[in-house]
Every structure is written in structure tokens, then in C-alpha cells.
Write a protein that holds these residues in place. Structure first.
Motif, mmCIF file in Angstrom:
data_model
loop_
_atom_site.group_PDB
_atom_site.id
_atom_site.type_symbol
_atom_site.label_atom_id
_atom_site.label_comp_id
_atom_site.label_asym_id
_atom_site.label_seq_id
_atom_site.Cartn_x
_atom_site.Cartn_y
_atom_site.Cartn_z
ATOM 1 N N ILE A 1 24.403 -61.333 -9.146
ATOM 2 C CA ILE A 1 24.614 -62.743 -8.919
ATOM 3 C C ILE A 1 25.651 -62.703 -7.877
ATOM 4 C CG2 ILE A 1 25.604 -64.830 -10.166
ATOM 5 C CD1 ILE A 1 24.905 -63.332 -12.782
ATOM 6 N N ASP A 2 25.449 -63.524 -6.733
ATOM 7 C CA ASP A 2 26.397 -63.726 -5.780
ATOM 8 C C ASP A 2 27.473 -64.856 -6.269
ATOM 9 O OD1 ASP A 2 27.392 -64.283 -3.406
ATOM 10 O OD2 ASP A 2 25.691 -65.436 -2.605
ATOM 11 N N GLN A 3 28.620 -64.139 -6.283
ATOM 12 C CA GLN A 3 29.588 -65.279 -7.064
ATOM 13 C C GLN A 3 30.506 -65.754 -6.122
ATOM 14 O OE1 GLN A 3 31.591 -63.691 -10.800
ATOM 15 N NE2 GLN A 3 30.012 -62.204 -10.566
ATOM 16 N N ARG A 4 30.496 -67.137 -5.902
ATOM 17 C CA ARG A 4 31.433 -67.976 -4.894
ATOM 18 C C ARG A 4 32.222 -69.116 -5.505
ATOM 19 N NH1 ARG A 4 29.379 -66.959 0.335
ATOM 20 N NH2 ARG A 4 27.751 -65.404 0.154
ATOM 21 N N THR B 1 17.823 -62.056 -8.909
ATOM 22 C CA THR B 1 19.045 -62.219 -8.311
ATOM 23 C C THR B 1 19.349 -63.873 -8.711
ATOM 24 O OG1 THR B 1 17.766 -63.074 -6.155
ATOM 25 C CG2 THR B 1 18.681 -60.807 -6.035
ATOM 26 N N GLY B 2 20.875 -64.167 -8.470
ATOM 27 C CA GLY B 2 21.089 -65.342 -8.642
ATOM 28 C C GLY B 2 22.277 -65.636 -7.753
ATOM 29 N N VAL B 3 22.637 -66.938 -7.885
ATOM 30 C CA VAL B 3 23.892 -67.477 -6.946
ATOM 31 C C VAL B 3 24.744 -68.351 -8.183
ATOM 32 C CG1 VAL B 3 24.837 -68.972 -5.248
ATOM 33 C CG2 VAL B 3 22.520 -67.759 -4.719
ATOM 34 N N ALA B 4 26.047 -68.249 -8.269
ATOM 35 C CA ALA B 4 27.033 -68.944 -9.087
ATOM 36 C C ALA B 4 28.123 -69.333 -8.351
ATOM 37 C CB ALA B 4 27.444 -68.022 -10.145
ATOM 38 N N ILE B 5 28.299 -70.770 -8.325
ATOM 39 C CA ILE B 5 29.378 -71.333 -7.689
ATOM 40 C C ILE B 5 30.261 -72.203 -8.386
ATOM 41 C CG2 ILE B 5 29.836 -73.084 -5.873
ATOM 42 C CD1 ILE B 5 27.103 -71.991 -4.462
ATOM 43 N N THR B 6 31.415 -71.719 -8.245
ATOM 44 C CA THR B 6 32.537 -72.526 -9.156
ATOM 45 C C THR B 6 33.478 -73.304 -8.483
ATOM 46 O OG1 THR B 6 32.418 -70.402 -10.686
ATOM 47 C CG2 THR B 6 34.422 -71.861 -10.841
ATOM 48 N N PHE B 7 33.474 -74.669 -8.860
ATOM 49 C CA PHE B 7 34.334 -75.546 -8.134
ATOM 50 C C PHE B 7 35.755 -75.410 -8.816
ATOM 51 C CE2 PHE B 7 30.927 -79.258 -7.098
ATOM 52 C CZ PHE B 7 30.228 -78.250 -6.418
ATOM 53 N N MET B 8 36.616 -75.324 -8.065
ATOM 54 C CA MET B 8 37.922 -75.063 -8.405
ATOM 55 C C MET B 8 39.070 -76.123 -7.719
ATOM 56 S SD MET B 8 40.631 -72.050 -7.196
ATOM 57 C CE MET B 8 40.987 -72.978 -5.843
ATOM 58 N N THR B 9 39.633 -77.006 -8.399
ATOM 59 C CA THR B 9 40.756 -78.021 -7.830
ATOM 60 C C THR B 9 42.143 -77.101 -7.461
ATOM 61 O OG1 THR B 9 41.807 -78.652 -9.968
ATOM 62 C CG2 THR B 9 39.730 -79.902 -8.972
ATOM 63 N N SER B 10 42.775 -77.560 -6.528
ATOM 64 C CA SER B 10 44.022 -76.657 -6.298
ATOM 65 C C SER B 10 44.717 -76.133 -7.397
ATOM 66 C CB SER B 10 44.823 -77.336 -5.134
ATOM 67 O OG SER B 10 45.466 -78.752 -5.654
ATOM 68 N N ARG B 11 44.984 -77.076 -8.461
ATOM 69 C CA ARG B 11 45.704 -76.699 -9.530
ATOM 70 C C ARG B 11 45.286 -75.611 -10.439
ATOM 71 N NH1 ARG B 11 47.776 -82.254 -11.649
ATOM 72 N NH2 ARG B 11 48.605 -80.995 -13.096
ATOM 73 N N GLU B 12 44.061 -75.326 -10.062
ATOM 74 C CA GLU B 12 43.163 -74.434 -11.192
ATOM 75 C C GLU B 12 43.184 -73.010 -10.419
ATOM 76 O OE1 GLU B 12 40.336 -77.655 -13.412
ATOM 77 O OE2 GLU B 12 39.843 -76.865 -11.495
#
Ligand SMILES: Nc1ncnc2c1ncn2[C@@H]1O[C@H](COP(=O)(O)OP(=O)(O)OP(=O)(O)O)[C@@H](O)[C@H]1O
Ligand SMILES: [Mg+2]
Length: 504
Positions: free
Chosen positions: A216-219, A338-349
Motif C-alpha cells: 500500500i502506497d501511503q501518503r 497493490t493499493g493507494v492510501a491517502i490521508t487528509f490532515m489539517t495543520s492542527r492534526e
């Protein structure tokens, strides 16, 4: 290399395994099956998507005695969808031996379940609440049970199912063996094991340097809360997932993101604990069959769900804890894919992201926010793929006359560009309404306990308790769709984007 037949499995089960397309055992299966066949207690931990279901399913099927009429094995799972899925897998493994496995979950008509129970299934798979309900009504008796499995054991602790599980286990014969499986085994699981398992239990951990699957391509993408939805749309346009799961923190969030995606021309449906079981079943079926390509979900879909073709997981909201992250992204990259995982993060997280990385022992690569131009180019490339596909696979003879006419009048480059434009989903600015949510409070997370604290008041019958999807969800049904307008005239719905369909 170990083969299934080296594990002491009989011919009919071997045939079923081969029908399922399994050629050789995965490591957790290789190590667990012999121990389980001996009837020993075991704790099995291996990464997501590595075949833990069959690791307990195969020995269970093997050990069923068809001359006995009672329930011989019980598998407890945290969610209804997982119950259905595990029962299906066991029915496949037991197909040639004609072993019957019945799913028992809340939200399904109890009368129908009682009728099905009268057919004397040898194996039950169920959610704790509904199982207890049947035990109390005496419509399930476990006097002949010899095997219990707690699938996603740690999650059942998190959800506060411990008392239900205790009650269930108090009704089974002393002489039984117990198996616990999960990709994550936080420390709290130890007390569960001490209470319910024999001292000589075997702990089988498939060694991996990281908790997540390497394929899993983690971004992660740093985004402002208000940008999240537009960024999501651009990513979907560029990455063109085969199937995608988008995880949101609350039920309201799931409803809003689902609506918004549909308004922008994507084919999405949502699932969370406030929907009726019928609706949940419908949504899962649609997604499994590819009739919608995007599933928007709370963590209710994070554990154990196995859907082939899920190429991308998007954490629209960063998960509350590392275990949840591991399971969410584990919906992709299964069975060696295979897989791709994308995590959204706000600046306070940022702290949360770091905690996840620490626990998973894996760094997520930062990703820059794609621009609208990137999204357009992504769409054009997808359109080009569709054209190429049609050139390779479709019978185009009947189009050649008109094609020749066009070529005699216009320049070939312009014709191709116009064709591409016809297939390109231009960026959609349809207004949508996503209520901003607060960033996760970094103080809330305690990385030591492993997951959400046990809170017995959060327990729900037979399904997901309300806790972790948060919010005050019961009033969400009548939410107005906001001042969007124009949502009815979409023609770019993803499910209608195949070349052939669009030509018509
Ligand atoms: N030996 C095998 N060979 C090939 N495919 C397999 C094998 N065993 C299981 N699979 C397939 O791998 C996929 C994942 O299996 P499964 O759902 O049991 O994973 P899991 O380890 O329980 O994951 P999770 O932690 O997410 O619950 C399923 O589609 C299953 O059919
Ligand atoms: Mg599983």
C-alpha cells in the motif's frame, strides 16, 4: 513451500479451497491451521488482507462432525457486514463437505433467523447483541459447541462488547477452544486472553517490519478543512480509482460527502450505523458489484471488509487512532494486490499523523495538493485510455465511413482532440455543502492503550454502537441539499463513463 495438502486437510476441503482460487496457504494460514486442528487456543495476528478468515475457517470446517446435530462452532464479529462476509467464506470452504454456516446479525428479521436456525447449521457467525438475543430466547443453544472465534477481537473490546461476549461464553461447554484474530493486537487484548483462553495458548504473529501492508502506497496531504472536498475531487479525477473507499469521521460527514460527490457527477453511496440494515445491505451489494465506484463510510466499514478492486482508500478525516488507520487503509492492498492510501490532515492534526507513523512504523510520504490543471490532465489521460481501449477491443468497422469523411475535412489532431474532449469530465464546480468539523484534539489520543477506551455505555444491540461515528446523527435524514441546483443534469456520472456507453 508448504501446500494446503501438507497441512492435513481432507480432500473435499482441499477441493473447496482450490475452487476459491487459493493455490497455497498464506503465512498466517500455514502457521495457524495445524495449531487449530489440534484444538489448541490461539491468538493470530497478521496484516490486513492476508487470509485470517480462512486461517480459522479451514480448521473449523475440518473439525465439524456431521453426525452431531448442534452448533459446533461460533464466530463472533463486530459488524453485520463482516458477519455476512465471514459466513459466505465459510460456506464456500464447507461447500463440498456440505457444512452449513448461518449469519446472525441485528437488523435482520428475527423470525427469519429462527426459521433458518431450525435447519440446524453447524456453524454460526454473528454480532454479539443479536447472538445474545437468541441465546436469551433459547432459539440458539450452544451445548455442543467446541470452537469459538473472536474475529477483530480488539475491536469488540473497543466497542464495549466485553459483557455480551462474557455472557455468550458463559453459555458454552467448559471444553472448547478459543481463537482470537486481528491485524492489531493492542495490549488490552491481554486481559481478554487471560479471561477467556487457556494458559498454553499459542500466539502466532506473522512477522512484519511494519504493521501495514508494504504494497500500500501511503501518503498524506496537508489541507485546510474547507479545501478537503475539492482536493478529494481532484485526486479522484487524477487517480481514477477502480473502486475507492472514503472514510469520514461522522455519520453526518458521510451523508454530506456522498451527496456532494453525486452532485459533482461521481457515482458514490454511503454507509454508516444509522442506516437501516436493508439500506446497508443494498449499498454494500452495489459497491461489491461495481454499480457504484465510491463507498463513503464511517469506521463501520473499516474492519475486515474484503472487496476486490478497491484500489484507493482516502481518509477524508484523519482516523482517531493508529489501529483505525491500519484497518481503514487495509481495505486496499489485499491478497497481494497493490493499493493507494491517502490521508487528509489539517495543520492542527500533525501530532496524530506522527502517532500513526510511530505505531505503524511506516512513514507516509507527503503529497502536494494537485491543481485544477493536474485534474484536467488526469481526466484527459483517462479519456485517452478509453479511446485506446476502444481501438484495441471494440469492433469499429461501422464507424469507418464517418471517420473517413471527418478525416477528409478536418485535421486528424483536431478530430482526436474533439473526441477526447467528449470523454473528458471537465472540473465540476457545482456548489456543495460540507459542514466543517473540528480538527482532532491531539490530547485525546493515548497511544498506550491501543485504540478507543472501553466504554460499556456505547454498546449497541447486534450492530455498531453510536459512539465512534459521533455527532448527533439521528436528525440527518432531512438535511437540505443546499443551494446547489443543477444537479439533475449531470451527464458525467462515473458509472456511465465507459467508452461504449458514451458513444451511444
Ligand atoms: N491462500 C490464499 N490464496 C489466495 N487468496 C487468499 C488466500 N487466503 C485468503 N485469500 C483471499 O485474500 C483476501 C483477504 O482475506 P481475509 O479477508 O481473510 O483477510 P484478513 O487477514 O482477515 O484481513 P482483515 O485484517 O482486513 O480482516 C480474501 O479475498 C481471500 O479470499
Ligand atoms: Mg479478517
Amino acid at each position: 513451500m508448504t501446500k494446503f495438502k501438507d497441512l492435513g486437510i481432507e480432500t473435499r476441503t482441499l477441493k473447496a479451497i482450490s475452487d476459491m482460487g487459493f493455490e497455497e496457504p498464506t503465512p498466517i494460514q500455514r502457521d495457524s491451521i495445524p495449531v487449530a486442528l489440534e484444538g489448541r487456543d490461539l491468538i493470530g495476528q497478521a496484516q490486513t488482507g492476508t487470509g485470517k478468515t480462512a486461517a480459522f475457517g479451514i480448521p473449523i470446517i475440518e473439525k465439524i462432525d456431521k453426525d452431531e446435530s448442534g452448533v459446533q462452532a461460533l464466530i463472533v464479529t463486530p459488524t453485520r457486514e463482516l458477519t455476512i462476509q465471514v459466513a459466505e467464506e465459510l460456506n464456500k470452504i464447507g461447500n463440498h463437505k456440505r457444512i452449513r454456516t448461518l449469519p446472525i446479525y441485528g437488523g435482520q428479521h428475527i423470525g427469519l433467523q429462527i426459521k433458518a436456525l431450525k435447519k440446524r447449521p453447524q456453524i454460526l457467525v454473528g454480532t454479539p447483541g443479536r447472538l445474545l438475543d437468541h441465546l436469551n430466547r433459547k432459539t440458539i443453544r450452544l451445548g455442543e459447541l467446541n470452537t469459538v472465534v473472536l474475529d477483530e477481537a480488539d475491536e469488540m473490546l473497543n466497542m464495549g462488547f466485553i459483557d455480551d461476549i462474557k455472557s455468550i461464553l458463559s453459555q458454552i461447554p467448559e471444553e472448547h477452544h478459543t481463537m482470537l484474530f486481528s491485524a492489531t493486537m493492542p495490549k488490552a487484548i491481554q486481559s481478554l486472553a487471560n479471561q477467556f483462553m487457556k494458559e498454553d495458548r499459542e500466539i502466532i504473529r506473522v512477522k512484519a517490519s511494519e504493521m501495514t501492508v508494504t504494497k500500500i502506497d501511503q501518503r498524506y496531504v496537508k489541507v485546510h478543512e474547507r479545501e478537503k472536498f475539492d482536493v478529494l475531487c481532484r485526486l479522484l479525477d487524477i487517480q481514477a480509482p477502480e473502486l475507492a473507499i472514503i472514510f469520514g469521521r461522522t455519520k453526518k460527514r458521510v451523508d454530506e460527502v456522498t451527496d456532494a460527490l453525486n452532485k459533482r457527477g461521481y457515482s458514490a453511496d454511503g454507509i454508516h450505523g444509522d442506516l437501516t440494515q436493508q439500506k446497508r445491505d443494498r449499498v454494500m451489494k452495489k459497491f461489491r458489484s461495481g454499480r457504484v465506484d465510491i463507498l463513503v463510510a464511517t469506521d463501520v466499514a473499516a474492519r475486515g471488509i474484503d472487496i476486490s478492486g478497491v484500489s484507493h482508500v482516502y481518509n477524508f478525516d484523519i482516523p482517531q487512532d493508529p489501529e483505525s488507520y491500519v484497518h481503514r487503509i487495509g481495505r486496499t492492498g489485499r491478497a497481494g494486490n497493490t493499493g493507494v492510501a491517502i490521508t487528509f490532515m489539517t495543520s492542527r492534526e500533525f501530532d496524530h499523523l506522527k502517532t500513526i507513523e510511530q505505531i505503524t512504523k511506516k512513514r507516509m510520504e507527503p503529497m502536494t495538493i494537485p491543481s485544477t490543471d493536474d485534474a484536467i490532465e488526469g481526466q484527459q489521460r483517462m479519456a485517452a485510455d478509453q479511446l485506446i481501449n476502444a481501438i484495441k477491443n471494440d469492433d469499429l468497422d461501422s464507424y469507418h465511413n464517418v471517420a473517413d469523411e471527418l478525416l477528409s475535412q478536418y485535421n486528424a489532431r483536431d478530430i482526436v482532440a474533439a473526441a477526447l474532449k467528449g470523454y473528458t469530465k471537465e472540473p465540476d464546480k457545482t456548489p456543495v455543502e460540507i459542514t466543517p468539523i473540528k480538527p482532532l484534539d491531539s490530547k485525546k489520543r493515548s497511544s498506550k492503550g491501543g485504540g478507543r477506551p472501553y466504554n460499556k455505555n456505547n454498546k449497541g444491540k447486534g450492530g455498531r454502537p453510536p459512539k465512534r461515528s459521533g455527532g448527533k446523527p439521528s436528525q440527518q435524514g432531512n438535511r437540505s441539499s443546499g443551494g446547489s441546483g443543477g444537479s439533475g443534469n449531470r451527464q458525467n456520472n462515473r458509472s456511465h463513463r465507459s467508452f461504449k456507453q458514451r458513444v451511444k
